[in-house]
Design a protein around this motif. Structure first.
Motif, short mmCIF file in Angstrom:
data_model
loop_
_atom_site.label_atom_id
_atom_site.label_comp_id
_atom_site.label_asym_id
_atom_site.label_seq_id
_atom_site.Cartn_x
_atom_site.Cartn_y
_atom_site.Cartn_z
N ALA A 139 0.83 -1.20 0.00
CA ALA A 139 0.00 0.00 0.00
C ALA A 139 0.87 1.25 0.00
O ALA A 139 0.58 2.23 -0.71
N ALA A 140 1.94 1.25 0.79
CA ALA A 140 2.85 2.39 0.81
C ALA A 140 3.53 2.55 -0.54
O ALA A 140 3.65 3.68 -1.07
N ALA A 141 3.97 1.45 -1.13
CA ALA A 141 4.60 1.50 -2.45
C ALA A 141 3.62 2.02 -3.49
O ALA A 141 3.98 2.82 -4.37
N PHE A 142 2.36 1.57 -3.41
CA PHE A 142 1.36 2.03 -4.36
C PHE A 142 1.10 3.53 -4.21
O PHE A 142 0.92 4.24 -5.20
N GLY A 143 1.08 4.02 -2.97
CA GLY A 143 0.89 5.46 -2.78
C GLY A 143 1.98 6.26 -3.46
O GLY A 143 1.72 7.28 -4.12
N ALA A 144 3.23 5.80 -3.32
CA ALA A 144 4.35 6.47 -3.98
C ALA A 144 4.20 6.41 -5.49
O ALA A 144 4.45 7.40 -6.20
N TYR A 145 3.80 5.26 -6.00
CA TYR A 145 3.59 5.07 -7.44
C TYR A 145 2.50 6.02 -7.96
O TYR A 145 2.68 6.71 -8.96
N ALA A 146 1.36 6.04 -7.28
CA ALA A 146 0.23 6.86 -7.74
C ALA A 146 0.59 8.34 -7.74
O ALA A 146 0.20 9.09 -8.64
N ARG A 147 1.35 8.77 -6.74
CA ARG A 147 1.77 10.17 -6.69
C ARG A 147 2.76 10.49 -7.80
O ARG A 147 2.62 11.50 -8.50
#
Length: 292
Positions: A238-246
């Motif tokens: 989830a943390a990695a996805f947040g970085a990706y989406a941003r």
């Protein structure tokens, strides 16, 4: 409590039958790597957290100072040690808060320093972890083709708004966007083939994502390298996805995202991902509860 007492918690849910179950050993002093791996394998959960405490919890040079009780934490799946695990972090933080009260913690992990804040609302405990500094990288065309073949996903089923990338926020995850919710629900993959690819690329999970709204997502995480078919609720991903989406401009620089995971496994969980403009780190929050 003995050094080998293993506690069981569900993370990202207030229901013991929801979220992702994790093992927690609050006093792992005296346990060597083999003992920790043996405990994790016997328990069979996707990860178990092993704490030794207290440490000075001093942040590395150049890092933002964080106040809180310090612990060294190691995470083991049934097959191997992993550098960081979000749901076991939430589980361990909730377990500590039940014993010593809500407040600020600092976990020293193999991936780096992870501050964790625990709050209590109406008798329920909620933990928020702050990731290490994340990054996002490209994936080669041949590796992507192999991932899709292992998943048995036609390329046409990918969401073109979500370019495939490898994202890191303590562990590496391949992010793939599904164009349809039904594609996400129908998960039946080649375990050995995907595991081989993931080991070569040093991936912890594959983060499969379907966007249901501007800030609402459904996610699933195959985890063959950990010895389990799927992780029910995955804080590190989830943390990695947040970085990706941003980074890809899919969400605003200031955003709160809601990720639903585990529904297709019968263990529904909710992960909250917070992004703050000017701070590269990602915050992931969720409730936790002891499993009787």
């Amino acid at each position: 409590m003995t050094a080998a007492e293993v506690l069981r918690y569900a993370a990202f849910s207030a229901d013991p039958d929801g979220g992702n179950p994790a093992g927690v050993v609050l006093d792992a002093a005296g346990l060597d790597d083999g003992a920790m791996l043996g405990i994790a394998a016997a328990l069979g959960y996707s990860e178990t957290a092993f704490l030794t405490a207290p440490t000075a919890a001093a942040p590395p040079a150049g890092a933002v100072a964080e106040a809180g009780r310090g612990f060294t934490v190691r995470y083991f799946s049934p097959k191997a040690e992993v550098p960081f695990c979000g749901h076991a972090t939430v589980a361990a933080a909730v377990a500590l808060a039940e014993r010593t009260g809500a407040g600020e913690l600092v976990f020293e992990t193999r991936a780096g320093t992870v501050p964790v804040s625990v709050t209590a609302v109406e008798g329920r405990l909620r933990a928020t972890l702050t990731s290490v500094v994340p990054h996002v990288e490209e994936i080669g065309a041949a590796d992507l083709a192999e991932a899709l073949a292992a998943l048995d996903w036609p390329a046409a089923d990918l969401d073109p708004a979500f370019p495939p990338r490898i994202a890191y926020a303590g562990a590496r995850h391949l992010v793939l966007g599904a164009g349809r919710r039904a594609r996400l629900a129908d998960l039946a993959y080649d375990f050995a083939r995907l595991e081989t690819l993931m080991r070569r690329l040093d991936l912890t999970t594959v983060q499969l994502v379907h966007r249901a709204g501007p800030a609402l997502f459904h996610v699933r995480d195959p985890f063959p390298v950990g010895g389990v078919v799927e992780d029910p609720a995955t804080g590190a991903a989830a943390a990695a996805f947040g970085a990706y989406a941003r980074e890809l401009g899919l969400v605003p620089a200031d955003a709160v995202l809601t990720l639903h995971q585990g529904e297709d496994l019968g263990r529904p969980g909710v992960l909250t991902v917070e992004l703050r403009a000017g701070d590269p780190r990602v915050r992931v929050s969720g409730e936790g509860v002891r499993i009787p």
